[in-house]
Write a protein that holds these residues in place. Structure first.
Motif, PDB file in Angstrom:
ATOM      1  N   VAL A   1     -15.676 -10.174 -26.187  1.00 10.45           N
ATOM      2  CA  VAL A   1     -14.681  -9.312 -26.836  1.00 10.45           C
ATOM      3  C   VAL A   1     -13.720  -8.803 -25.767  1.00 10.45           C
ATOM      4  O   VAL A   1     -13.890  -9.107 -24.590  1.00 10.45           O
ATOM      5  CB  VAL A   1     -15.354  -8.117 -27.565  1.00 10.45           C
TER       6      VAL A   1
ATOM      7  N   ARG B   1      -6.088  -5.144 -18.619  1.00 10.05           N
ATOM      8  CA  ARG B   1      -6.775  -5.411 -19.878  1.00 10.05           C
ATOM      9  C   ARG B   1      -7.179  -6.877 -19.904  1.00 10.05           C
ATOM     10  O   ARG B   1      -6.415  -7.742 -19.441  1.00 10.05           O
ATOM     11  CB  ARG B   1      -5.878  -5.095 -21.064  1.00 10.05           C
TER      12      ARG B   1
ATOM     13  N   ARG C   1      -8.297  -9.946 -22.303  1.00  6.30           N
ATOM     14  CA  ARG C   1      -8.489 -10.469 -23.653  1.00  6.30           C
ATOM     15  C   ARG C   1      -9.489 -11.609 -23.610  1.00  6.30           C
ATOM     16  O   ARG C   1      -9.563 -12.336 -22.599  1.00  6.30           O
ATOM     17  CB  ARG C   1      -7.162 -10.952 -24.220  1.00  6.30           C
TER      18      ARG C   1
ATOM     19  N   TYR D   1     -13.018   0.128 -24.896  1.00 12.20           N
ATOM     20  CA  TYR D   1     -14.260   0.280 -25.642  1.00 12.20           C
ATOM     21  C   TYR D   1     -14.716  -1.081 -26.176  1.00 12.20           C
ATOM     22  O   TYR D   1     -13.961  -1.777 -26.861  1.00 12.20           O
ATOM     23  CB  TYR D   1     -14.050   1.249 -26.802  1.00 12.20           C
TER      24      TYR D   1
ATOM     25  N   LEU E   1     -21.563  -0.403 -27.991  1.00 11.67           N
ATOM     26  CA  LEU E   1     -22.372   0.791 -27.766  1.00 11.67           C
ATOM     27  C   LEU E   1     -22.719   1.045 -26.297  1.00 11.67           C
ATOM     28  O   LEU E   1     -22.966   2.176 -25.916  1.00 11.67           O
ATOM     29  CB  LEU E   1     -23.661   0.686 -28.590  1.00 11.67           C
TER      30      LEU E   1
ATOM     31  N   ARG F   1     -21.621  14.040 -23.703  1.00  9.63           N
ATOM     32  CA  ARG F   1     -21.149  13.500 -22.425  1.00  9.63           C
ATOM     33  C   ARG F   1     -21.534  14.395 -21.256  1.00  9.63           C
ATOM     34  O   ARG F   1     -21.831  13.931 -20.161  1.00  9.63           O
ATOM     35  CB  ARG F   1     -19.627  13.351 -22.465  1.00  9.63           C
TER      36      ARG F   1
ATOM     37  N   PRO G   1     -26.412   6.406 -28.331  1.00  9.05           N
ATOM     38  CA  PRO G   1     -25.028   5.911 -28.247  1.00  9.05           C
ATOM     39  C   PRO G   1     -24.408   5.659 -29.618  1.00  9.05           C
ATOM     40  O   PRO G   1     -23.213   5.929 -29.812  1.00  9.05           O
ATOM     41  CB  PRO G   1     -25.172   4.609 -27.458  1.00  9.05           C
ATOM     42  N   LEU G   2     -25.194   5.163 -30.562  1.00 11.10           N
ATOM     43  CA  LEU G   2     -24.642   4.890 -31.888  1.00 11.10           C
ATOM     44  C   LEU G   2     -24.088   6.178 -32.512  1.00 11.10           C
ATOM     45  O   LEU G   2     -22.959   6.211 -33.016  1.00 11.10           O
ATOM     46  CB  LEU G   2     -25.721   4.292 -32.794  1.00 11.10           C
TER      47      LEU G   2
ATOM     48  N   TYR H   1     -20.937   7.485 -30.440  1.00  9.97           N
ATOM     49  CA  TYR H   1     -19.677   6.785 -30.693  1.00  9.97           C
ATOM     50  C   TYR H   1     -19.193   6.996 -32.126  1.00  9.97           C
ATOM     51  O   TYR H   1     -17.993   6.946 -32.389  1.00  9.97           O
ATOM     52  CB  TYR H   1     -19.817   5.297 -30.373  1.00  9.97           C
TER      53      TYR H   1
ATOM     54  N   LEU I   1     -21.065  -0.566 -37.099  1.00 10.58           N
ATOM     55  CA  LEU I   1     -20.780  -0.297 -35.690  1.00 10.58           C
ATOM     56  C   LEU I   1     -19.564   0.614 -35.567  1.00 10.58           C
ATOM     57  O   LEU I   1     -18.527   0.324 -36.165  1.00 10.58           O
ATOM     58  CB  LEU I   1     -20.500  -1.624 -34.967  1.00 10.58           C
ATOM     59  N   PRO I   2     -19.683   1.701 -34.818  1.00  8.49           N
ATOM     60  CA  PRO I   2     -18.486   2.541 -34.642  1.00  8.49           C
ATOM     61  C   PRO I   2     -17.403   1.787 -33.881  1.00  8.49           C
ATOM     62  O   PRO I   2     -17.667   1.143 -32.871  1.00  8.49           O
ATOM     63  CB  PRO I   2     -19.006   3.741 -33.838  1.00  8.49           C
ATOM     64  N   LEU I   3     -16.179   1.889 -34.367  1.00 13.05           N
ATOM     65  CA  LEU I   3     -15.071   1.095 -33.804  1.00 13.05           C
ATOM     66  C   LEU I   3     -14.066   1.941 -33.034  1.00 13.05           C
ATOM     67  O   LEU I   3     -13.077   1.419 -32.545  1.00 13.05           O
ATOM     68  CB  LEU I   3     -14.333   0.370 -34.938  1.00 13.05           C
ATOM     69  N   LEU I   4     -14.300   3.224 -32.938  1.00 13.33           N
ATOM     70  CA  LEU I   4     -13.308   4.178 -32.434  1.00 13.33           C
ATOM     71  C   LEU I   4     -12.064   4.101 -33.316  1.00 13.33           C
ATOM     72  O   LEU I   4     -12.028   3.388 -34.305  1.00 13.33           O
ATOM     73  CB  LEU I   4     -12.964   3.955 -30.963  1.00 13.33           C
TER      74      LEU I   4
ATOM     75  N   LEU J   1     -14.299  -6.297 -32.420  1.00 18.01           N
ATOM     76  CA  LEU J   1     -15.582  -5.600 -32.474  1.00 18.01           C
ATOM     77  C   LEU J   1     -16.099  -5.471 -33.898  1.00 18.01           C
ATOM     78  O   LEU J   1     -17.291  -5.281 -34.110  1.00 18.01           O
ATOM     79  CB  LEU J   1     -15.425  -4.183 -31.887  1.00 18.01           C
TER      80      LEU J   1
ATOM     81  N   GLU K   1      -2.447 -10.731 -32.460  1.00 13.86           N
ATOM     82  CA  GLU K   1      -1.635  -9.722 -31.784  1.00 13.86           C
ATOM     83  C   GLU K   1      -1.954  -8.310 -32.274  1.00 13.86           C
ATOM     84  O   GLU K   1      -1.084  -7.442 -32.337  1.00 13.86           O
ATOM     85  CB  GLU K   1      -0.143 -10.017 -31.990  1.00 13.86           C
TER      86      GLU K   1
ATOM     87  N   SER L   1      -3.653  -5.988 -30.870  1.00  8.01           N
ATOM     88  CA  SER L   1      -3.514  -4.979 -29.815  1.00  8.01           C
ATOM     89  C   SER L   1      -2.062  -4.528 -29.669  1.00  8.01           C
ATOM     90  O   SER L   1      -1.771  -3.328 -29.563  1.00  8.01           O
ATOM     91  CB  SER L   1      -4.034  -5.558 -28.498  1.00  8.01           C
ATOM     92  N   THR L   2      -1.145  -5.505 -29.687  1.00 11.07           N
ATOM     93  CA  THR L   2       0.279  -5.154 -29.577  1.00 11.07           C
ATOM     94  C   THR L   2       0.731  -4.327 -30.768  1.00 11.07           C
ATOM     95  O   THR L   2       1.413  -3.300 -30.617  1.00 11.07           O
ATOM     96  CB  THR L   2       1.121  -6.441 -29.500  1.00 11.07           C
TER      97      THR L   2
ATOM     98  N   HIS M   1      -0.430  -0.787 -30.478  1.00 12.99           N
ATOM     99  CA  HIS M   1       0.299   0.048 -29.515  1.00 12.99           C
ATOM    100  C   HIS M   1       1.661   0.476 -30.057  1.00 12.99           C
ATOM    101  O   HIS M   1       2.118   1.584 -29.776  1.00 12.99           O
ATOM    102  CB  HIS M   1       0.454  -0.685 -28.192  1.00 12.99           C
TER     103      HIS M   1
ATOM    104  N   HIS N   1       3.543   1.055 -23.379  1.00 10.40           N
ATOM    105  CA  HIS N   1       2.108   1.095 -23.670  1.00 10.40           C
ATOM    106  C   HIS N   1       1.442  -0.249 -23.401  1.00 10.40           C
ATOM    107  O   HIS N   1       0.223  -0.346 -23.416  1.00 10.40           O
ATOM    108  CB  HIS N   1       1.873   1.490 -25.132  1.00 10.40           C
TER     109      HIS N   1
END
Lengths: 94, 485
Positions: free
Chosen positions: A29, A45, A47, A71, A74, B46, B54-55, B58, B123-126, B133, B219, B221-222, B225, B280
């Motif tokens: 990932v 970063r 990828r 991130y 976990l 923290r 952790p689960l 997050y 799963l936590p993804l933020l 993820l 894309e 991520s782009t 941002h 960014h």
């Protein structure tokens, strides 16, 4: 290589004042890499499947931290490696 | 006036509008409280004060990010946008397209529920929820993106309602032009719509991927941002807008640069914020150097609107303070400069300085009252708006206008202010209101009047009013003016 959740190799032994070309790639990932260079850091970063090249010269001897900045699951906060910069270390380990 | 306009405008809202705003503010505060709670849990874990897996940690961080960075900020912006659009566009304003506003709020609330469900399952993804993820086909993944899409759609509807609220009185001819705050609201609503489009651009492909309909977006991520950049500059614009509104409300003063300048400044947010998101992406390894250079140049402009608003606010506070007698904002109001000159002149001091000043007594028919002094140093003079078509100036009020500081217009630009003529020696008077604007009257040749007054004062030093009187020589018409020398 960066993967969930570590780097291979986990420890790098390098010489100071030598230009190294880092070829880094995330294999599962997205990850990140923060390379500490004394008081500053180089952050990239990563990828999945994309090779990233960075030319870096370590001016200071010592142990430098490498950790993930994106991130990635976990155990993300435990994903780190070490770069040991020392002439003595390199000569000792050949 | 601004303060009463805001509070009175909110007080005059219809029951439905009040309920809508209360719900939006309530949801905003609820999201804020939730985000603070989850953030505190994350921080305590923290710092080692509490031990959680952790689960769980997050998930708390995901709830924190989603609640604070999305729902608190967007709910409170939706509430403020509707409130400002309604109150500052026209008296007795109503939310137009109210159905859109209610539907928007409902969609935003649905989005919150979906995102909380997603954050607490799987799963936590933020808060950025990268598809790499997320588990394809898992209910939580799809819900995460659907929640954000519902939020974006709701925001768009609320922004449409706010724009309609600002437009309707103009189309129906009840107002001729927008106030600065109405204009800024429309720009702000436009930026919200841009953010909603950016959210669709990021999350729609991800949602389709999560339900197995398309390949994973390459894309993401782009796109994230671009959205992230817009969404965190929106609260900045909202903050600046509130700052502007509060500065006006607390002082009763408007911009000395005029409404046009403020409108241009607020429009700059819409022009400069979206394209500056490039910076960014500087950590992306494959970003071309030319893009980095362009992004660096663009980033220089990002603070321009905020710096200009700072200039506008500080400038009108400065003028206001000086009009009250202070030499600068940092000094605060104090005994006016006029007082020292006044004392000197009473004791035969600097006559040349006295000739450059005119003193106007607006209501000489009344018994003399404790003197209120206004000193116009430059620009516009703030006078209290009595709300009945007149600027109420207490009897015995003194308006001193150094000749070197006269602005160029005679008519007041808006209620609460009176501008002065540039005619040599012109003086002021109290104004009336025409077409919603305060108007003043000027003495055409006050310099000449002043000389005649001095001559008469010399001939009759103990005349009525202790040296105060009426301009009865025709040059000033019926305007009660007394030149002080």
């Amino acid at each position: 290589m960066a993967y969930q959740w570590g780097y291979t190799p986990a420890v790098l032994r390098l010489e100071p004042e030598v230009r190294y070309r880092f070829r880094i790639m995330a294999v599962d990932v997205a990850h990140g890499a923060s390379l500490h260079l004394g008081p500053a850091a180089r952050v990239v970063r990563l990828r999945p499947g994309q090779l990233v090249e960075q030319d870096i010269v370590f001016a200071q001897e010592g142990e430098h931290l490498l950790y993930c900045t994106v991130y990635c699951g976990l155990n993300h906060d435990r994903m780190h490696g070490r770069i040991i910069v020392s002439k003595a270390e390199v000569s000792r380990h050949g | 006036m601004g303060k009463s306009m805001l509070l009175e405008g909110l007080g005059r809202l219809s029951g439905q509008d009040k309920l809508l705003l209360k719900l939006l503010f309530g949801l905003a505060l609820g999201a804020l409280a939730l985000g603070i709670l989850a953030g505190a849990g994350t921080a305590l874990a923290r710092a080692g004060f509490i031990d959680i897996a952790p689960l769980c940690g997050y998930r708390a961080m995901t709830v924190h990010g989603v609640a604070i960075f999305f729902y608190w900020l967007y709910f409170v912006q939706a509430a403020m946008l509707l409130a400002f659009s309604t109150v500052y566009t026209e008296p007795n304003g109503r939310i137009a397209a109210r159905g859109f506003a209610w539907a928007g709020m409902a969609l935003m609330f649905l989005g919150l529920l979906l995102n909380l469900y997603a954050a607490l399952s799987g799963l936590p993804l933020l808060y950025d929820a990268p598809p790499g993820l997320a588990a394809r086909g898992a209910p939580g993944s799809g819900a995460f993106y659907l929640g954000y899409l519902a939020l974006a759609a709701g925001l768009c509807l609320v922004a449409v309602a706010a724009v309609a609220t600002a437009l309707k009185p103009r189309f129906e001819g009840r107002i001729s032009e927008w106030s600065v705050l109405s204009f800024a609201n429309v720009a702000w609503a436009g930026l919200l719509m841009v953010s909603a489009v950016a959210a669709f651009n990021a999350f729609l492909p991800a949602a389709l991927w999560a339900y197995g309909l398309v390949p994973m977006p390459s894309e993401y991520s782009t796109a994230w941002h671009v959205l992230f950049h817009n969404m965190h500059y929106l609260p900045l614009m909202a903050t600046v807008l509130v700052w502007y509104a509060l500065a006006e409300a607390s002082t009763g003063v408007k911009s000395v640069f005029g409404t046009g300048f403020s409108k241009v400044v607020f429009a700059l947010y819409l022009i400069l914020v979206p394209p500056t998101s490039l910076y960014h992406m500087f950590l992306e390894p494959d970003l071309a150097e030319s893009v980095r250079a362009a992004g660096s140049l663009l980033s220089l402009f990002i603070s321009v609107p905020t710096v200009l608003v700072f200039l506008v606010i500080v400038a009108f506070l400065e003028v206001h303070a000086r009009a009250q007698g202070a030499q600068a904002v940092r000094q605060g109001p104090r005994a006016p400069l006029a007082r020292s000159g006044h004392r000197r002149r009473r004791h035969g001091g600097d006559q040349s300085r006295a000739r450059r000043c005119l003193v106007v007594r607006p209501d000489p028919g009344k018994a003399r009252q404790p003197t209120v002094r206004y000193v116009l140093r430059a620009g516009l003079l703030p006078l209290p708006d009595g709300g009945d078509g007149h600027a109420h100036v207490p009897g015995g009020a003194v308006l001193r206008v150094p000749r070197s500081h006269r602005p160029g217009r005679l008519a007041a630009r808006r209620a609460g202010e009176i501008a002065l003529s540039r005619h040599p020696g012109a003086a002021v008077f109290r104004g009336g209101r025409r077409d919603g604007r305060l108007l003043g009257r000027a003495v055409a040749d006050a310099g000449n009047l002043l000389r005649r007054r001095r001559a008469r004062h010399a001939a009759h030093p103990h005349g009525p009013g202790g040296g105060w009187g009426h301009a009865d020589d025709g040059s000033a018409g019926a305007v009660p003016v007394r030149a002080y020398a």
